[in-house]
Design an enzyme around this catalytic site. Structure first.
Site, mmCIF file in Angstrom:
data_model
loop_
_atom_site.group_PDB
_atom_site.id
_atom_site.type_symbol
_atom_site.label_atom_id
_atom_site.label_comp_id
_atom_site.label_asym_id
_atom_site.label_seq_id
_atom_site.Cartn_x
_atom_site.Cartn_y
_atom_site.Cartn_z
ATOM 1 N N PHE A 1 0.856 -1.195 0.000
ATOM 2 C CA PHE A 1 0.000 0.000 0.000
ATOM 3 C C PHE A 1 0.897 1.252 0.000
ATOM 4 C CE2 PHE A 1 -2.645 3.232 2.039
ATOM 5 C CZ PHE A 1 -3.869 3.062 1.422
ATOM 6 N N ASP B 1 1.333 -5.806 7.955
ATOM 7 C CA ASP B 1 0.225 -4.857 7.917
ATOM 8 C C ASP B 1 -1.057 -5.650 7.675
ATOM 9 O OD1 ASP B 1 -1.730 -2.940 7.289
ATOM 10 O OD2 ASP B 1 -0.191 -1.530 6.602
ATOM 11 N N TYR C 1 -10.999 0.849 10.362
ATOM 12 C CA TYR C 1 -12.183 1.420 9.686
ATOM 13 C C TYR C 1 -12.594 0.618 8.456
ATOM 14 C CZ TYR C 1 -8.347 3.741 7.149
ATOM 15 O OH TYR C 1 -7.182 4.001 6.475
ATOM 16 N N LYS C 2 -11.841 -0.438 8.121
ATOM 17 C CA LYS C 2 -12.229 -1.280 6.986
ATOM 18 C C LYS C 2 -13.193 -2.349 7.510
ATOM 19 C CE LYS C 2 -8.162 0.058 4.416
ATOM 20 N NZ LYS C 2 -6.714 -0.085 4.304
ATOM 21 N N ARG D 1 -12.729 -2.902 -7.110
ATOM 22 C CA ARG D 1 -12.657 -3.840 -5.977
ATOM 23 C C ARG D 1 -14.050 -4.052 -5.386
ATOM 24 N NH1 ARG D 1 -8.140 -1.744 -1.868
ATOM 25 N NH2 ARG D 1 -9.738 -0.129 -1.650
HETATM 26 C C1 LIG Z 1 -5.929 1.108 4.500
HETATM 27 C C2 LIG Z 1 -4.471 0.880 4.639
HETATM 28 C C3 LIG Z 1 -3.665 1.820 5.286
HETATM 29 C C4 LIG Z 1 -4.259 3.103 5.764
HETATM 30 O O1 LIG Z 1 -3.367 3.968 6.406
HETATM 31 P P1 LIG Z 1 -3.980 5.235 7.166
HETATM 32 O O2 LIG Z 1 -2.845 5.824 7.869
HETATM 33 O O3 LIG Z 1 -5.082 4.725 8.043
HETATM 34 O O4 LIG Z 1 -4.571 6.136 6.131
HETATM 35 C C5 LIG Z 1 -2.315 1.523 5.439
HETATM 36 N N1 LIG Z 1 -1.796 0.354 4.981
HETATM 37 C C6 LIG Z 1 -2.559 -0.556 4.341
HETATM 38 C C7 LIG Z 1 -1.950 -1.839 3.869
HETATM 39 C C8 LIG Z 1 -3.923 -0.323 4.157
HETATM 40 O O5 LIG Z 1 -4.685 -1.222 3.522
#
Ligand SMILES: *Cc1c(COP(=O)(O)O)cnc(C)c1O
Length: 362
Positions: free
Chosen positions: A96, A163, A188-189, A338
């Site tokens: 990500f 992660d 939040y997911k 997605r």
């Molecule tokens: C959603 C997601 C994030 C989000 O990072 P934020 O700091 O909450 O914006 C980070 N890493 C991965 C792999 C994600 O899927």
């Protein structure tokens, strides 16, 4: 039909109730005494233990607070400090964006060399300090083999930082059993904590005594209210706390977690089986041509996360057109749509309808 739970989960009733109660029954009337009287101060670790139960972590190893990005920064540096003298930070090249950007910055800060590879092609060696991977690829939805990744890393003497953002809440996880060293993830997911809900960090107990986080904020102090000259770390993961916790977001998450650990909640093995069944129903309802050529997510259950991604021309346009037909999904550049299968609120009908609407638009 809300198939964007892999991006922002739907709102649980209990999250709304908890948030309203925090505003009306706590903040409004209790005021500053709430840090003690309402248990606000202890919330990061109390919620940490609840999230820990969902990722296979025994108590005392998870803390909630800050964004995933901030937690990642701290975890990457703390991980590197567990292996002084080693020179390489090995990270997923398709990670990500925030994970990739932060790995680059942490490499510059620590003097480590950033090496990237796909999680299943990583070859850590005696110079590798940290191996950083996602549990599930945010684009393709591929689920990586954490046991194999941890095995190779530990054989080389490296520590593993996972992660879990796209995995927590949609499948059982077993951090302790797998021997993962550190982990972070967002809430939040699939955990439905609400927009910007605080993230979590996990550190295995065996590292607690030497854990040396870079963000030495006052709430991670052993005695924050002693207001001492120098920073003394709190015992265990408490030292990963940084500043004053965002209590309204935390209490919304407190309510949201009832979906998973409240009365009558499903276990994660059931959530996982239902999510896979939703993905299968979606795939089966796609027209054969599209299904054969354009689905980038592995079909094998063992290699699939919680969402299915389809390669299309004009992902943004199709995403908007699907929304007009009542199907909420998301698009990721350059060409992926997605479809998230959060079993607590997505039905088999939703999954099939989404596939049919996509086919009609294609
Ligand atoms: C959603 C997601 C994030 C989000 O990072 P934020 O700091 O909450 O914006 C980070 N890493 C991965 C792999 C994600 O899927």
């Amino acid at each position: 039909m809300y198939l964007a739970g892999n991006s922002l989960g739907a709102q649980p009733h209990a999250a709304r109730a908890a948030l309203l109660s925090a505003v009306d029954d706590q903040w409004a009337s209790v005021g500053v005494a709430g840090w003690e009287d309402c248990g606000w101060w202890a919330t990061p670790q109390r919620l940490g233990d609840r999230v820990g139960a969902l990722v296979g972590a025994a108590r005392g190893q998870v803390v909630v607070g800050d964004s995933t990005s901030v937690q990642l920064f701290g975890a990457l540096i703390a991980a590197a400090r567990l292996r002084p003298g080693r020179r390489v930070l090995l990270s997923d090249g398709g990670h990500f964006p925030t994970d990739r950007y932060l790995a680059a910055s942490v490499a510059r800060l620590t003097g480590l060399t950033l090496v990237t590879a796909a999680p299943d092609a990583m070859a850590p060696d005696a110079d590798t300090a940290v191996v950083a991977v996602p549990a599930v690829d945010f684009r393709t939805g591929e689920r990586w083999d954490l046991a194999a990744i941890v095995g190779r890393a530990h054989e080389a003497g490296a520590v593993v930082l996972v992660d879990l953002s796209h995995a927590v809440g949609v499948m059982p996880l077993a951090l302790d059993a797998l021997g993962v060293d550190l982990a972070v993830g967002c809430t939040y997911k699939y955990l439905n904590g609400g927009p910007g809900a605080p993230a979590f960090a996990y550190v295995a107990t065996r590292h607690h005594d030497v854990l040396d986080p870079p963000l030495t904020g006052w709430t991670g102090h052993a005695e924050p209210f002693a207001m001492t000259e120098a920073w003394t770390p709190a015992p265990g993961v408490g030292r990963l706390r940084v500043g004053t916790p965002p209590m309204l977001s935390m209490l919304a998450l407190d309510g949201a977690l009832e979906v998973f650990d409240g009365p009558g909640s499903p276990d994660l093995a059931g959530v996982r089986a239902a999510s896979l069944a939703l993905g299968d129903a979606f795939l089966a309802a796609l027209p054969a041509g599209a299904a054969d050529t354009d689905v980038v997510t592995p079909r094998e259950h063992g290699r699939r996360g919680g969402h299915v991604a389809v390669r299309v021309r004009d992902a943004e346009g199709l995403c908007a057109a699907l929304a007009r037909r009542g199907v909420v999904v998301d698009a990721r550049p350059p060409d992926l749509l997605r479809f998230g299968f959060a079993a607590p609120y997505v039905t088999l009908d939703d999954a099939r309808t989404a596939a049919r609407e996509l086919a009609a638009l294609l």
